[in-house]
Design a protein around this motif. Structure first.
Motif, PDB file in Angstrom:
ATOM      1  N   ARG A  46      -5.501 -11.758   9.338  1.00  0.00           N
ATOM      2  CA  ARG A  46      -4.680 -10.662   9.129  1.00  0.00           C
ATOM      3  C   ARG A  46      -5.485  -9.473   8.243  1.00  0.00           C
ATOM      4  O   ARG A  46      -4.970  -8.352   8.348  1.00  0.00           O
ATOM      5  N   VAL A  47      -6.500  -9.853   7.559  1.00  0.00           N
ATOM      6  CA  VAL A  47      -7.251  -8.633   6.903  1.00  0.00           C
ATOM      7  C   VAL A  47      -7.822  -7.943   7.998  1.00  0.00           C
ATOM      8  O   VAL A  47      -7.958  -6.700   7.771  1.00  0.00           O
ATOM      9  N   ALA A  48      -8.239  -8.561   9.010  1.00  0.00           N
ATOM     10  CA  ALA A  48      -9.037  -7.791  10.090  1.00  0.00           C
ATOM     11  C   ALA A  48      -7.877  -6.692  10.766  1.00  0.00           C
ATOM     12  O   ALA A  48      -8.334  -5.471  11.196  1.00  0.00           O
ATOM     13  N   GLU A  49      -6.615  -7.320  10.825  1.00  0.00           N
ATOM     14  CA  GLU A  49      -5.581  -6.220  11.324  1.00  0.00           C
ATOM     15  C   GLU A  49      -5.173  -5.215  10.365  1.00  0.00           C
ATOM     16  O   GLU A  49      -5.058  -4.064  10.874  1.00  0.00           O
ATOM     17  N   VAL A  50      -5.055  -5.531   9.393  1.00  0.00           N
ATOM     18  CA  VAL A  50      -4.829  -4.474   7.939  1.00  0.00           C
ATOM     19  C   VAL A  50      -5.948  -3.442   8.263  1.00  0.00           C
ATOM     20  O   VAL A  50      -5.680  -2.208   8.495  1.00  0.00           O
ATOM     21  N   ARG A  51      -7.332  -3.705   8.182  1.00  0.00           N
ATOM     22  CA  ARG A  51      -8.237  -2.819   8.187  1.00  0.00           C
ATOM     23  C   ARG A  51      -8.505  -2.021   9.518  1.00  0.00           C
ATOM     24  O   ARG A  51      -8.685  -0.839   9.690  1.00  0.00           O
ATOM     25  N   SER A  52      -8.183  -2.740  10.662  1.00  0.00           N
ATOM     26  CA  SER A  52      -8.204  -2.041  11.745  1.00  0.00           C
ATOM     27  C   SER A  52      -7.094  -0.681  12.135  1.00  0.00           C
ATOM     28  O   SER A  52      -7.357   0.220  12.378  1.00  0.00           O
ATOM     29  N   ILE A  53      -5.880  -1.206  11.587  1.00  0.00           N
ATOM     30  CA  ILE A  53      -4.692  -0.169  11.305  1.00  0.00           C
ATOM     31  C   ILE A  53      -5.333   1.082  10.662  1.00  0.00           C
ATOM     32  O   ILE A  53      -5.112   2.230  11.032  1.00  0.00           O
ATOM     33  N   CYS A  54      -5.620   0.890   9.369  1.00  0.00           N
ATOM     34  CA  CYS A  54      -6.075   1.677   8.307  1.00  0.00           C
ATOM     35  C   CYS A  54      -7.197   2.576   8.903  1.00  0.00           C
ATOM     36  O   CYS A  54      -7.327   3.731   8.955  1.00  0.00           O
ATOM     37  N   ALA A  55      -8.257   2.072   9.524  1.00  0.00           N
ATOM     38  CA  ALA A  55      -9.406   2.705   9.834  1.00  0.00           C
ATOM     39  C   ALA A  55      -9.042   3.636  11.186  1.00  0.00           C
ATOM     40  O   ALA A  55      -9.631   4.695  11.280  1.00  0.00           O
ATOM     41  N   ALA A  56      -7.865   3.454  11.979  1.00  0.00           N
ATOM     42  CA  ALA A  56      -7.607   4.214  13.127  1.00  0.00           C
ATOM     43  C   ALA A  56      -7.093   5.477  12.476  1.00  0.00           C
ATOM     44  O   ALA A  56      -7.077   6.510  13.378  1.00  0.00           O
ATOM     45  N   ASP A  57      -6.536   5.426  11.398  1.00  0.00           N
ATOM     46  CA  ASP A  57      -5.971   6.582  10.832  1.00  0.00           C
ATOM     47  C   ASP A  57      -7.067   7.562  10.554  1.00  0.00           C
ATOM     48  O   ASP A  57      -6.825   8.831  10.629  1.00  0.00           O
ATOM     49  N   GLY A  58      -8.052   6.902   9.971  1.00  0.00           N
ATOM     50  CA  GLY A  58      -9.498   7.920   9.957  1.00  0.00           C
ATOM     51  C   GLY A  58      -9.238   8.716   8.502  1.00  0.00           C
ATOM     52  O   GLY A  58     -10.385   9.221   8.000  1.00  0.00           O
ATOM     53  N   THR A  59      -8.271   8.747   7.663  1.00  0.00           N
ATOM     54  CA  THR A  59      -8.181   9.457   6.114  1.00  0.00           C
ATOM     55  C   THR A  59      -7.731   8.285   5.370  1.00  0.00           C
ATOM     56  O   THR A  59      -7.652   8.969   4.270  1.00  0.00           O
TER      57      THR A  59
END
Length: 499
Positions: free
Chosen positions: A457-470
């Motif tokens: 789940r941590v990996a998913e959270v980080r992936s979603i946030c990283a895709a935003d870029g800001t």
């Protein structure tokens, strides 16, 4: 609209929501990169679980009181802040574990209570002959046992490889004291990263533990309670020198780290707004707007450094995919600090403290730290006969088959329980007449709960946030419980955001 609390001018800007350790470290990384940064903290205190309070005229840690030395992250930070000379080791003596059949010295060569040698005399005294025999079968089992599933609980791994007695008499007390969690639902890869890989490398769980213990201070070693129920942070439990954990502290208390951080941040021009709660966040053409009461703070970059449920609650409007990943709130933990005038405690009857097995009858505390026995600098301040004892309450889902008992709630109930439990655990009567002063600190849901599958789940959270870029999201609920994990992870996440 000019961002409230953000310096005018050109260049990158950032708002950090949350003024705990992770928020302050995020602001430090941003400021060192030349980003104009504002930190919003809902309370009037900085540092979160690494705080302080005054009891009997002593300024004491109200949460984390040690840090794990499995990596150099905290020591490196202390050096950068100019306080490396204040790093101190705890007094020798180690901790004890309270079992249903009485107290035992806690083995010093373990990870999460898992022994590196089932035949170590301290281990055998806790397990008995049959327990040590069963645990020693671990070296004969295939390395694939417990290491092939995508996610495995602490209990499942220990039970399969070393048996029930290791789980109940060594692991459950440590896990309950450190993480306020039942080992049946705690993700082994989050609380002891690399341990399962070590089984494959060394052929047994004991071998993997021995390898991590041998690497303490060089990136290995036990993940220790250094949060408020942990110690921690840890937790955080009261940060015992548990199960051979490699820990250290700071002369004067861990809260001095926060004081040094705040001093540096102010020198870097970071705007620190205490008593300022972030009510909502929304996207803007230039990045993000954080609303707080009647004011708003605009910035190009956003770092959210609050507990998991609050973080997801703030961001799920802008990032709907986060909503399904909202974590459970951590357990409510109460820390009772007693300053007592009790010369019999000069003998340090239970070393640095005691962890309590969930099945132990009549004891409501999950851990006790004898702080003046653990830290020489504190004993020097109090002098002979005066002692600081900390007891932690609130096991959350940490019963592991034990009968549920009502938890003390009010301050008076907690004091009564602390006096009773301290008397039992220290084998020295502790009465209200011995108490010079006392205090209760409550941590509501502050401990991240790494339930089974949490790493994914941590990996998913980080992936979603990283895709935003800001946007970056940081904190113990993502990095893992404990100051060492947070200090290592937070700057890394912010640097990725900046890149």
């Amino acid at each position: 609209m000019e961002a409230a609390g953000t310096p005018a001018g050109t260049g990158r800007t950032a708002v950090v929501v949350g003024g705990g350790v992770s928020g302050l470290l995020a602001a430090r990384t941003l400021a060192r990169a030349g980003v104009r940064t504002t930190v919003l903290e809902a309370s009037g205190a900085w540092g979160g679980c690494v705080g302080s309070h005054t009891v009997a005229g002593l300024t004491l840690d109200s949460g984390a009181e040690s840090f794990a030395t499995r990596s150099s992250a905290v020591a490196d930070l202390a050096a950068e802040l100019g306080i490396a000379g204040d790093i101190v080791a705890p007094n020798p003596g180690g901790a004890w574990v309270q079992l249903p059949d009485g107290p035992r010295e806690l083995p010093r060569t373990g990870v999460l209570g898992i022994p590196a040698n089932p035949w170590d005399p301290e281990v055998r005294r806790s397990l008995g002959l049959a327990g040590s025999l069963r645990a020693s079968l671990d070296k004969l089992l295939p390395a694939s046992l417990g290491t092939t599933a995508e996610a495995t609980s602490v209990a499942a791994l220990v039970r399969a490889r070393m048996g029930r007695r290791v789980l109940e008499r060594l692991v459950a007390p440590v896990v309950g004291g450190v993480h306020s969690a039942d080992p049946d639902v705690l993700d082994i890869d989050m609380v002891a990263p690399g341990l399962r890989a070590g089984i494959r490398d060394h052929g047994s769980l004991a071998g993997a533990v021995a390898a991590q213990r041998g690497g303490a201070g060089r990136g290995g070693g036990q993940r220790s309670a250094d949060g408020p129920a942990g110690a921690a942070a840890a937790a955080p439990a009261p940060g015992l020198q548990k199960a051979g954990s490699a820990v250290a502290g700071l002369r004067g208390g861990m809260h001095t780290l926060i004081s040094a951080l705040i001093t540096e941040l102010r020198g870097q021009g970071v705007t620190l707004l205490g008593g300022t709660r972030a009510d909502s966040v929304e996207r803007t053409a230039g990045g993000w707007r954080v609303s707080s009461g009647d004011s708003a703070h605009d910035a190009g970059l956003l770092v959210v450094a609050v507990e998991g449920p609050a973080a997801v609650g703030l961001l799920s409007g802008a990032l709907p995919d986060l909503a399904r990943l909202r974590p459970e709130a951590g357990p409510d933990v109460s820390l009772v600090t007693l300053v007592v005038d009790l010369p019999p405690l000069d003998a340090r009857p239970r070393g640095t403290g005691v962890l309590v097995a969930p099945q132990s009858p009549g004891i409501q505390a999950k851990a006790l730290t004898h702080a003046t026995a653990k830290w020489g600098w504190l004993a020097d301040q109090t002098g002979p006969g005066t002692h600081v004892v900390r007891l932690s309450y609130g096991r959350g889902d940490a019963r592991h088959g034990a009968e549920a008992r009502p938890e003390p709630r009010t301050d008076d109930e907690l004091l009564e329980a602390a006096l009773r439990d301290a008397s039992t655990l220290l084998s020295v009567p502790v009465t209200a007449g011995d108490v010079v002063d006392w205090d209760v600190v409550r941590w509501g849901g502050a401990l991240p709960f790494a339930s089974l599958g949490h790493k994914g789940r941590v990996a998913e959270v980080r992936s979603i946030c990283a895709a935003d870029g800001t946007l970056a999201v940081v904190g113990g609920w993502l990095s893992g419980n404990g100051l060492a994990a947070i200090v290592a992870d937070t700057p890394k996440q912010v640097r990725q955001l900046l890149s």
